[in-house]
Design a protein around this motif. Structure first.
Motif, PDB file in Angstrom:
ATOM      1  N   ARG A  53     -34.958  -3.275 -34.438  1.00 52.66           N
ATOM      2  CA  ARG A  53     -34.665  -4.558 -34.947  1.00 52.66           C
ATOM      3  C   ARG A  53     -33.981  -5.702 -33.909  1.00 52.66           C
ATOM      4  O   ARG A  53     -34.519  -6.830 -33.837  1.00 52.66           O
ATOM      5  CB  ARG A  53     -33.632  -4.314 -36.114  1.00 52.66           C
ATOM      6  CG  ARG A  53     -33.272  -5.590 -36.978  1.00 52.66           C
ATOM      7  CD  ARG A  53     -32.428  -5.418 -37.924  1.00 52.66           C
ATOM      8  NE  ARG A  53     -31.914  -3.955 -38.045  1.00 52.66           N
ATOM      9  CZ  ARG A  53     -30.668  -3.499 -38.411  1.00 52.66           C
ATOM     10  NH1 ARG A  53     -29.894  -4.212 -38.692  1.00 52.66           N
ATOM     11  NH2 ARG A  53     -30.397  -2.130 -38.214  1.00 52.66           N
ATOM     12  N   ALA A  57     -36.036  -9.102 -32.632  1.00 52.64           N
ATOM     13  CA  ALA A  57     -35.264 -10.091 -32.944  1.00 52.64           C
ATOM     14  C   ALA A  57     -35.363 -11.188 -31.527  1.00 52.64           C
ATOM     15  O   ALA A  57     -35.596 -12.409 -31.433  1.00 52.64           O
ATOM     16  CB  ALA A  57     -34.031 -10.180 -33.532  1.00 52.64           C
ATOM     17  N   GLN A  61     -37.091 -14.663 -31.065  1.00 49.06           N
ATOM     18  CA  GLN A  61     -36.359 -15.856 -30.288  1.00 49.06           C
ATOM     19  C   GLN A  61     -37.075 -16.499 -28.837  1.00 49.06           C
ATOM     20  O   GLN A  61     -37.069 -17.528 -28.730  1.00 49.06           O
ATOM     21  CB  GLN A  61     -35.060 -15.223 -29.963  1.00 49.06           C
ATOM     22  CG  GLN A  61     -33.912 -16.407 -29.602  1.00 49.06           C
ATOM     23  CD  GLN A  61     -32.616 -16.029 -29.347  1.00 49.06           C
ATOM     24  OE1 GLN A  61     -32.459 -14.737 -28.966  1.00 49.06           O
ATOM     25  NE2 GLN A  61     -31.709 -16.598 -29.507  1.00 49.06           N
TER      26      GLN A  61
END
Length: 65
Positions: A53, A57, A61
Protein backbone atom coordinates in the motif's frame (compact mmCIF):
# COMPACT_ATOMS: atom_id res chain seq x y z
CA UNK A 1 4.92 5.02 23.96
CA UNK A 2 5.87 6.35 20.56
CA UNK A 3 3.85 5.93 17.37
CA UNK A 4 5.96 3.15 15.83
CA UNK A 5 5.78 1.08 19.02
CA UNK A 6 2.04 1.56 19.19
CA UNK A 7 1.64 0.58 15.51
CA UNK A 8 3.74 -2.54 16.05
CA UNK A 9 1.61 -3.47 19.06
CA UNK A 10 -1.61 -3.02 17.08
CA UNK A 11 -0.24 -5.12 14.19
CA UNK A 12 0.78 -7.86 16.62
CA UNK A 13 -2.66 -7.93 18.21
CA UNK A 14 -4.29 -7.99 14.77
CA UNK A 15 -2.05 -10.87 13.69
CA UNK A 16 -3.01 -12.93 16.75
CA UNK A 17 -6.69 -12.17 16.14
CA UNK A 18 -6.39 -13.23 12.49
CA UNK A 19 -4.58 -16.44 13.46
CA UNK A 20 -7.16 -17.21 16.12
CA UNK A 21 -10.03 -16.63 13.69
CA UNK A 22 -8.41 -18.98 11.21
CA UNK A 23 -8.15 -21.77 13.76
CA UNK A 24 -11.71 -21.21 14.99
CA UNK A 25 -13.09 -21.28 11.45
CA UNK A 26 -11.16 -24.45 10.62
CA UNK A 27 -12.58 -26.13 13.71
CA UNK A 28 -9.28 -27.60 14.85
CA UNK A 29 -7.36 -27.20 18.09
CA UNK A 30 -3.79 -26.02 17.37
CA UNK A 31 -0.84 -26.66 19.59
CA UNK A 32 1.34 -23.76 20.72
CA UNK A 33 3.77 -23.97 17.79
CA UNK A 34 1.00 -24.16 15.19
CA UNK A 35 -0.72 -21.14 16.67
CA UNK A 36 2.54 -19.17 16.95
CA UNK A 37 3.41 -20.04 13.35
CA UNK A 38 0.05 -18.91 12.07
CA UNK A 39 0.31 -15.66 14.06
CA UNK A 40 3.73 -14.98 12.54
CA UNK A 41 2.37 -15.74 9.07
CA UNK A 42 -0.50 -13.33 9.66
CA UNK A 43 1.95 -10.65 10.83
CA UNK A 44 4.08 -11.15 7.71
CA UNK A 45 0.97 -10.83 5.55
CA UNK A 46 -0.04 -7.61 7.34
CA UNK A 47 3.45 -6.16 6.87
CA UNK A 48 3.48 -7.13 3.19
CA UNK A 49 0.11 -5.52 2.56
CA UNK A 50 1.21 -2.35 4.37
CA UNK A 51 4.42 -2.21 2.33
CA UNK A 52 2.47 -2.76 -0.91
CA UNK A 53 0.00 0.00 0.00
CA UNK A 54 2.83 2.41 0.86
CA UNK A 55 4.66 1.64 -2.38
CA UNK A 56 1.49 2.15 -4.41
CA UNK A 57 0.86 5.49 -2.68
CA UNK A 58 4.41 6.63 -3.44
CA UNK A 59 4.02 5.69 -7.12
CA UNK A 60 0.72 7.55 -7.28
CA UNK A 61 2.27 10.59 -5.64
CA UNK A 62 5.23 10.49 -8.02
CA UNK A 63 2.89 10.28 -11.01
CA UNK A 64 1.05 13.39 -9.86
CA UNK A 65 4.28 15.37 -9.65
Amino acid sequence: MNTSTFNALIKGVAAVAIANAGWVLSGSDPNTWEFAGSAVAALVALEASTEFRNRRALKSQAAQN
